[in-house]
Design a protein around this motif. Structure first.
Motif, mmCIF file in Angstrom:
data_model
loop_
_atom_site.group_PDB
_atom_site.id
_atom_site.type_symbol
_atom_site.label_atom_id
_atom_site.label_comp_id
_atom_site.label_asym_id
_atom_site.label_seq_id
_atom_site.Cartn_x
_atom_site.Cartn_y
_atom_site.Cartn_z
ATOM 1 N N ARG A 1 0.862 -1.187 0.000
ATOM 2 C CA ARG A 1 0.000 0.000 0.000
ATOM 3 C C ARG A 1 0.894 1.231 0.000
ATOM 4 O O ARG A 1 1.817 1.332 0.808
ATOM 5 C CB ARG A 1 -0.898 0.022 1.242
ATOM 6 C CG ARG A 1 -1.759 -1.200 1.389
ATOM 7 C CD ARG A 1 -3.249 -1.065 1.298
ATOM 8 N NE ARG A 1 -3.863 0.189 1.558
ATOM 9 C CZ ARG A 1 -4.717 0.429 2.561
ATOM 10 N NH1 ARG A 1 -5.004 -0.513 3.425
ATOM 11 N NH2 ARG A 1 -5.277 1.595 2.688
ATOM 12 N N ASN A 2 0.640 2.155 -0.914
ATOM 13 C CA ASN A 2 1.385 3.407 -0.994
ATOM 14 C C ASN A 2 0.513 4.531 -0.469
ATOM 15 O O ASN A 2 -0.624 4.699 -0.907
ATOM 16 C CB ASN A 2 1.813 3.691 -2.437
ATOM 17 C CG ASN A 2 2.781 2.654 -2.942
ATOM 18 O OD1 ASN A 2 3.811 2.417 -2.319
ATOM 19 N ND2 ASN A 2 2.451 2.003 -4.041
ATOM 20 N N LEU A 3 1.059 5.289 0.485
ATOM 21 C CA LEU A 3 0.330 6.371 1.139
ATOM 22 C C LEU A 3 1.146 7.647 1.094
ATOM 23 O O LEU A 3 2.373 7.608 1.005
ATOM 24 C CB LEU A 3 0.075 6.034 2.617
ATOM 25 C CG LEU A 3 -0.561 4.703 2.963
ATOM 26 C CD1 LEU A 3 -0.481 4.466 4.462
ATOM 27 C CD2 LEU A 3 -1.996 4.684 2.502
ATOM 28 N N THR A 4 0.473 8.767 1.201
ATOM 29 C CA THR A 4 1.140 10.036 1.445
ATOM 30 C C THR A 4 0.855 10.392 2.891
ATOM 31 O O THR A 4 -0.305 10.541 3.289
ATOM 32 C CB THR A 4 0.616 11.145 0.507
ATOM 33 O OG1 THR A 4 0.859 10.744 -0.835
ATOM 34 C CG2 THR A 4 1.307 12.467 0.786
ATOM 35 N N CYS A 5 1.905 10.507 3.679
ATOM 36 C CA CYS A 5 1.751 10.798 5.099
ATOM 37 C C CYS A 5 1.212 12.213 5.292
ATOM 38 O O CYS A 5 1.661 13.157 4.636
ATOM 39 C CB CYS A 5 3.094 10.627 5.810
ATOM 40 S SG CYS A 5 2.998 10.952 7.581
ATOM 41 N N SER B 1 6.143 10.025 0.919
ATOM 42 C CA SER B 1 5.536 8.879 0.252
ATOM 43 C C SER B 1 5.938 7.649 1.044
ATOM 44 O O SER B 1 7.116 7.300 1.096
ATOM 45 C CB SER B 1 6.030 8.764 -1.189
ATOM 46 O OG SER B 1 5.593 9.863 -1.942
ATOM 47 N N VAL B 2 4.975 7.023 1.677
ATOM 48 C CA VAL B 2 5.233 5.901 2.576
ATOM 49 C C VAL B 2 4.703 4.628 1.932
ATOM 50 O O VAL B 2 3.612 4.609 1.373
ATOM 51 C CB VAL B 2 4.557 6.134 3.947
ATOM 52 C CG1 VAL B 2 4.815 4.978 4.883
ATOM 53 C CG2 VAL B 2 5.025 7.445 4.564
ATOM 54 N N SER C 1 6.208 -4.229 7.110
ATOM 55 C CA SER C 1 7.210 -3.159 7.126
ATOM 56 C C SER C 1 6.613 -1.846 6.656
ATOM 57 O O SER C 1 5.616 -1.822 5.942
ATOM 58 C CB SER C 1 8.410 -3.527 6.248
ATOM 59 O OG SER C 1 8.032 -3.530 4.887
ATOM 60 N N VAL C 2 7.255 -0.765 7.088
ATOM 61 C CA VAL C 2 6.896 0.582 6.664
ATOM 62 C C VAL C 2 8.192 1.248 6.217
ATOM 63 O O VAL C 2 9.193 1.218 6.940
ATOM 64 C CB VAL C 2 6.258 1.407 7.818
ATOM 65 C CG1 VAL C 2 5.978 2.828 7.375
ATOM 66 C CG2 VAL C 2 4.985 0.735 8.310
ATOM 67 N N SER C 3 8.169 1.856 5.035
ATOM 68 C CA SER C 3 9.367 2.532 4.549
ATOM 69 C C SER C 3 8.996 3.838 3.847
ATOM 70 O O SER C 3 7.843 4.038 3.479
ATOM 71 C CB SER C 3 10.142 1.630 3.583
ATOM 72 O OG SER C 3 9.339 1.296 2.465
ATOM 73 N N GLY C 4 9.996 4.708 3.705
ATOM 74 C CA GLY C 4 9.784 5.983 3.016
ATOM 75 C C GLY C 4 9.519 7.145 3.948
ATOM 76 O O GLY C 4 9.617 8.302 3.540
ATOM 77 N N ARG D 1 6.681 9.778 13.229
ATOM 78 C CA ARG D 1 5.241 10.002 13.050
ATOM 79 C C ARG D 1 4.726 9.353 11.765
ATOM 80 O O ARG D 1 3.590 8.917 11.693
ATOM 81 C CB ARG D 1 4.918 11.492 13.056
ATOM 82 C CG ARG D 1 5.113 12.127 14.419
ATOM 83 C CD ARG D 1 4.587 13.527 14.481
ATOM 84 N NE ARG D 1 5.294 14.397 13.551
ATOM 85 C CZ ARG D 1 5.002 15.670 13.360
ATOM 86 N NH1 ARG D 1 4.012 16.236 14.009
ATOM 87 N NH2 ARG D 1 5.700 16.391 12.506
ATOM 88 N N GLY D 2 5.573 9.298 10.743
ATOM 89 C CA GLY D 2 5.181 8.678 9.481
ATOM 90 C C GLY D 2 4.885 7.207 9.625
ATOM 91 O O GLY D 2 3.922 6.687 9.053
#
Length: 121
Positions: free
Chosen positions: A4-8, A16-17, A28-31, A36-37
């Motif tokens: 899933r691509n999100l904008t924080c 872009s997370v 995992s979470v990256s970007g 906070r992101g």
């Protein structure tokens, strides 16, 4: 694996997370450039919420409208119910910051509160 691509929206950076998920589990979470992101991304994929802002009419005040918001965030899927519940709401001046305008809006358990003062005319 699902990606899933999100904008924080936690800070002005707007990173872009990318969230990698295995079913409902975040792998995992990256970007993100700040902590906070990561917190935002994990919450957004599991239980997205938002603060709702709007305005309601004021009778007998120095202003015709007062800005309002939910006291805390509500489930994203309940936003339209919340906004609909505010339609037609009128309050009598004076209004003070933090005054509860609509308690338990749309059955969310969250109050709508004033975000500015409006004195009597």
């Amino acid at each position: 694996m699902e990606i899933r691509n999100l904008t924080c929206i936690s800070c002005p950076m707007g990173c872009s997370v990318t969230v990698e998920m295995n079913g409902n589990e975040v792998v995992s979470v990256s970007g993100n450039t700040c902590r906070r992101g990561e917190v935002y991304a994990r919450k957004e994929v599991a239980d997205p919420t938002r603060i709702v802002t709007s305005a309601v009419k004021v009778k007998g005040g120095r202003a015709d409208m007062v800005s309002v918001k939910t006291k805390v965030d509500i489930p994203k899927g309940r936003i339209f119910e919340c906004v609909k519940a505010l339609k037609g709401v009128e309050v009598q001046a004076p209004v003070h910051i933090g005054d509860v305008i609509v308690p338990n809006v749309a059955g969310t358990g969250v109050d709508i509160v004033a975000t500015k003062n409006v004195e009597r005319a």
